[in-house]
Design a protein around this motif. Structure first.
Motif, PDB file in Angstrom:
ATOM      1  N   ARG A  35      -4.300   6.207   2.333  1.00 43.67           N
ATOM      2  CA  ARG A  35      -3.510   5.040   1.986  1.00 43.67           C
ATOM      3  C   ARG A  35      -4.295   4.212   0.959  1.00 43.67           C
ATOM      4  NH1 ARG A  35      -0.564   1.904   6.824  1.00 43.67           N
ATOM      5  NH2 ARG A  35      -0.063   4.097   7.215  1.00 43.67           N
ATOM      6  N   GLU A  36      -3.598   3.749  -0.053  1.00 44.22           N
ATOM      7  CA  GLU A  36      -4.270   3.007  -1.130  1.00 44.22           C
ATOM      8  C   GLU A  36      -3.519   1.736  -1.464  1.00 44.22           C
ATOM      9  OE1 GLU A  36      -4.288   5.306  -4.731  1.00 44.22           O
ATOM     10  OE2 GLU A  36      -2.098   5.395  -4.855  1.00 44.22           O
ATOM     11  N   LEU A  37      -4.279   0.775  -1.953  1.00 46.52           N
ATOM     12  CA  LEU A  37      -3.687  -0.484  -2.393  1.00 46.52           C
ATOM     13  C   LEU A  37      -2.869  -0.250  -3.658  1.00 46.52           C
ATOM     14  CD1 LEU A  37      -3.492  -3.646  -2.374  1.00 46.52           C
ATOM     15  CD2 LEU A  37      -5.514  -3.609  -3.852  1.00 46.52           C
ATOM     16  N   TYR A  85       0.851  -1.166   0.000  1.00 45.13           N
ATOM     17  CA  TYR A  85       0.000   0.000   0.000  1.00 45.13           C
ATOM     18  C   TYR A  85       0.895   1.227   0.000  1.00 45.13           C
ATOM     19  CZ  TYR A  85      -3.828  -3.139   1.145  1.00 45.13           C
ATOM     20  OH  TYR A  85      -4.760  -4.144   1.097  1.00 45.13           O
ATOM     21  N   ARG A 101      -1.375  -6.678  -4.526  1.00 44.47           N
ATOM     22  CA  ARG A 101      -1.610  -7.708  -3.530  1.00 44.47           C
ATOM     23  C   ARG A 101      -1.419  -9.062  -4.163  1.00 44.47           C
ATOM     24  NH1 ARG A 101      -6.738  -6.364  -1.528  1.00 44.47           N
ATOM     25  NH2 ARG A 101      -7.596  -7.307  -3.422  1.00 44.47           N
ATOM     26  N   GLN A 155       0.962   5.712   0.652  1.00 43.50           N
ATOM     27  CA  GLN A 155       0.282   6.903   1.126  1.00 43.50           C
ATOM     28  C   GLN A 155       1.123   8.117   0.783  1.00 43.50           C
ATOM     29  OE1 GLN A 155      -0.778   6.847   5.302  1.00 43.50           O
ATOM     30  NE2 GLN A 155      -2.389   8.350   4.962  1.00 43.50           N
TER      31      GLN A 155
END
Length: 113
Positions: A44-46, A36, A49, A38
């Motif tokens: 905060r962003e993905l 993630y 994954r 920020q």
């Protein structure tokens, strides 16, 4: 569970970096690990994954440029970041999902234009 992130730094636009996140402690039953980020003033962003079955998910903004992978023997997840842009500048965090969320410390990525 401890997550140790590394690999951030300062790079020029168009360059590359590889982030690493090493997991230690009780790590059985992991459902996914991800990266993630920020940026200042932003949520905060993905970024990417990787799930227990090896499937991956990426933010649209990094598709085709970033690749997430893992080394099960080393309990480590990597984020290969190519063709970096100034908008990729952020603090990058790794996160493990194992019932709960476990966060590593952030690593700063700064891309100069």
């Amino acid at each position: 569970v401890q997550l140790q992130a590394s690999g951030g730094g300062l790079v020029q636009a168009g360059g590359y970096l590889r982030l690493s996140c090493a997991a230690s402690g009780s790590i059985s039953g992991i459902s996914s690990m991800g990266w993630y980020r920020q940026a200042p003033g932003a949520q905060r962003e993905l970024v990417a994954r990787i799930n227990f079955d090896g499937s991956t998910n990426y933010a649209d903004s990094v598709k085709g440029r970033f690749t997430i992978s893992r080394d099960n023997a080393k309990n480590t997840v990597y984020l290969q970041m190519n063709s970096l842009k100034s908008e990729d500048t952020a603090v990058y965090y790794c996160r493990m999902t194992r019932g709960y969320f476990y966060w590593g410390q952030g690593t700063q990525v700064t891309v100069s234009s």
